[in-house]
Write an enzyme that holds these catalytic residues in place. Structure first.
Site, mmCIF file in Angstrom:
data_model
loop_
_atom_site.group_PDB
_atom_site.id
_atom_site.type_symbol
_atom_site.label_atom_id
_atom_site.label_comp_id
_atom_site.label_asym_id
_atom_site.label_seq_id
_atom_site.Cartn_x
_atom_site.Cartn_y
_atom_site.Cartn_z
ATOM 1 N N GLU A 152 -0.577 4.895 -0.404
ATOM 2 C CA GLU A 152 -1.437 5.933 -0.670
ATOM 3 C C GLU A 152 -0.742 7.389 -0.452
ATOM 4 O OE1 GLU A 152 -5.196 5.598 1.369
ATOM 5 O OE2 GLU A 152 -5.734 4.072 0.275
ATOM 6 N N TYR A 179 0.795 -1.133 0.134
ATOM 7 C CA TYR A 179 -0.103 -0.069 0.088
ATOM 8 C C TYR A 179 0.860 1.236 -0.019
ATOM 9 C CZ TYR A 179 -4.996 -0.474 0.007
ATOM 10 O OH TYR A 179 -6.252 -0.740 -0.210
ATOM 11 N N LYS A 201 -3.448 1.922 -24.949
ATOM 12 C CA LYS A 201 -4.072 1.958 -26.282
ATOM 13 C C LYS A 201 -2.897 1.974 -27.247
ATOM 14 C CE LYS A 201 -8.509 3.355 -24.757
ATOM 15 N NZ LYS A 201 -8.707 4.244 -23.676
ATOM 16 N N ASP A 217 -7.879 15.088 -23.283
ATOM 17 C CA ASP A 217 -7.849 13.536 -23.092
ATOM 18 C C ASP A 217 -7.269 12.616 -24.140
ATOM 19 O OD1 ASP A 217 -8.459 10.928 -22.621
ATOM 20 O OD2 ASP A 217 -10.478 11.017 -22.295
ATOM 21 N N THR A 258 -4.562 7.092 -21.002
ATOM 22 C CA THR A 258 -4.634 5.738 -20.792
ATOM 23 C C THR A 258 -3.304 5.203 -21.429
ATOM 24 O OG1 THR A 258 -5.263 4.917 -22.721
ATOM 25 C CG2 THR A 258 -6.963 4.954 -20.711
ATOM 26 N N ARG A 307 -2.605 -1.996 -18.736
ATOM 27 C CA ARG A 307 -3.951 -1.106 -18.553
ATOM 28 C C ARG A 307 -3.464 -0.336 -17.383
ATOM 29 N NH1 ARG A 307 -7.661 -3.568 -21.591
ATOM 30 N NH2 ARG A 307 -8.867 -1.995 -21.024
HETATM 31 N N1 DSN Z 1 -13.097 1.879 -23.910
HETATM 32 C C1 DSN Z 1 -12.377 2.566 -24.437
HETATM 33 C C2 DSN Z 1 -12.559 2.736 -25.899
HETATM 34 O O1 DSN Z 1 -13.033 1.503 -26.429
HETATM 35 O O2 DSN Z 1 -12.318 3.762 -26.587
HETATM 36 C C3 DSN Z 1 -12.700 4.123 -23.977
HETATM 37 O O3 DSN Z 1 -13.139 4.203 -22.560
#
Ligand code: DSN
Length: 482
Positions: free
Chosen positions: A71, A69, A278, A246, A275, A284
């Protein structure tokens, strides 16, 4: 995929041992893990938000860093014994800031939604002026007494956010009414031009002047075009808004320098959230980048908005950021954009209409209504043929967000497998074949259905067979045998 320091085959004994150890406790989990690799190896993965992380990234997640942990922030934790998590978090943040050329990075968010919540919180706490704050002479809401919260909640509810409409390609967290962002704020969305499908900056400017939002969100999940962040910043400055970008979908294209100048969000935004999994090809998770003004505010993400940071995932983020700093990642990013272009051109030549008429990022949005199909029917037929893609709304979609009229495709994952222009050209052909041969059918009771369809078995089998040949030429984790 860029050359790993060690070949993937070196991980064979590691993963075999790992799965044996897991199987001794719960064999079904080991079996599902093996099966997932087999499934991923055997499908044409075109989901625009997915990718394949390298084995060093995946392996960095499977350790005891998970057990701690921590935090708080680096050097200021609510728990004892956090020195190794401090090290891991500092390295990940150092790589992220250097990779993107940002003043500050915060790598704790567990997901993109978490990262966006941290951004909203940071902006509110930094910008909202309230009598409660003034009374206390406090600098930020983080210094408030619990008794003042009711007043502050009312103040927060009066704040306004503008984001891209969901059906124009925006994300749920950009103010959609069924997401906390749409409930927390008064919101108004901006959209795309009905004729071109392109973002209408003039309309956005006029609406922002009228609405006077505290926050303008720029970013998308299903808009197949680049954004002009310099223009966004100009509009934000004109109306006194904070520009929050974003970049979850296109972070890899920013890291790989495909997006530069006005298309690079970092020099223009006050706060950027993203994120890691991607187009950036990490584990993730989420992270934020902030200019100096917002650095302290984003660092308050945990425990205000987030639970304890995941040490093992931050370790994997550090490895992924380090990979993305190699020049080979720039080759990957360029190939990702070029491959999306090839896919789009190949589909257009085969008579498949695309929203905005093409792409200049990593994704393509097909309008399947001309084939008499809903997105849901097309998605299921493609899956029967071994092509994994997801249905998606198109602007002003008559079939709503559940059935939809669109299919969203992305090039990041197959580019990681080494697909080039020839393979994406063939992929376009396979998709067009499936769409041409799929017909909507009635539901079992005879009622019209937006879900039932028929794809002849012979077509599905032929497409699957050709897809398998393409995939065999570009193995996933070559040499890794379970
Ligand atoms: N789930 C993501 C996407 O497929 O674009 C966005 O949250």
């Amino acid at each position: 995929m860029s050359e790993p320091a060690l070949p993937d085959a070196a991980a064979t004994p590691v993963y075999r041992g790992l799965l044996d150890i897991v199987a001794a406790v719960e064999p079904r989990i080991a079996a599902a893990t093996r099966q997932e690799l087999a499934d991923q190896r055997a499908s044409l993965k075109l989901i625009a938000s997915e990718n394949y992380a390298s084995l060093p990234v995946l392996l960095a997640m499977g350790t005891w860093l998970s057990d701690k942990y921590a935090e708080g922030t680096i050097g200021r934790r609510f728990y004892a014994g956090c020195r190794n998590i401090d090290t891991v978090e500092a390295i990940a943040a150092e790589h992220a800031a250097a990779l993107f050329g940002a003043d500050h990075a915060y790598v704790q968010p567990h997901s993109g939604i978490d990262a966006n919540l941290v951004a909203y919180w940071a902006i509110l706490s930094h910008r909202v002026e309230s009598p409660a704050l003034r009374r206390l002479g406090a600098k930020t809401v983080n210094d408030l007494d619990p008794a003042d919260w009711e007043e502050l909640r009312r103040e927060f509810n009066r704040q306004r956010v503008m984001g891209m409409a969901l059906d124009a390609g925006g994300h749920l967290t950009h103010g959609f009414r069924h997401n906390i962002s749409g409930k927390l704020f008064e919101q108004q969305s901006y959209s795309t031009d009905p004729t071109t499908g392109l973002l209408d900056y003039a309309a956005l400017r006029a609406a922002a002047r009228e609405f006077k939002p505290l926050i303008i969100v720029a970013g998308y999940s299903a808009y197949p075009r680049r954004l002009d962040f310099a223009k966004f910043r100009e509009i934000a400055d004109e109306v006194g808004a904070t520009l929050f970008v974003d970049m979850a979908h296109f972070a890899g294209l920013v890291a790989g320098k495909v997006f530069s100048g006005a298309e690079d969000p970092i020099p223009h935004a006050h706060i950027v959230a993203s994120t890691t999994h991607k187009s950036l090809r990490g584990p993730r998770g989420g992270f934020l980048l902030a200019d100096k003004e917002y650095a302290d505010a984003v660092d308050k993400g945990c425990p205000l908005v987030l639970g304890g940071p995941l040490g093992h995932v931050m370790a994997a983020k550090a490895v992924a950021f380090a990979e993305a700093r190699q020049t080979s990642f720039q080759d990957y990013a360029r190939a990702t954009a070029a491959n999306a272009q090839t896919l789009a051109d190949g589909l257009l030549r085969r008579g498949v209409p695309l929203v905005t008429g093409g792409t200049d990022n990593h994704l393509v949005l097909l309008d399947v209504s001309g084939f008499g199909l809903t997105g849901r029917q097309a998605e299921a037929a493609l899956l029967d043929a071994g092509i994994v893609a997801n249905r998606n709304s198109i602007p002003r979609d008559p079939n709503g967000a559940w059935y939809t009229s669109g299919i969203r495709l992305g090039s990041p994952a197959l580019t990681s497998r080494g697909f080039g222009q020839a393979e994406f050209e063939e992929t376009a052909e396979l998709i067009a074949q499936v769409l041409r041969h799929t017909t909507p059918t009635a539901a079992p009771g005879g009622q019209t259905s937006k879900a039932a369809y028929e794809l002849p078995d012979a077509v599905a089998a032929a497409v699957r067979a050709r897809a398998a040949e393409l995939l065999d030429g570009h193995p996933l984790y070559p040499g890794l045998e379970l």
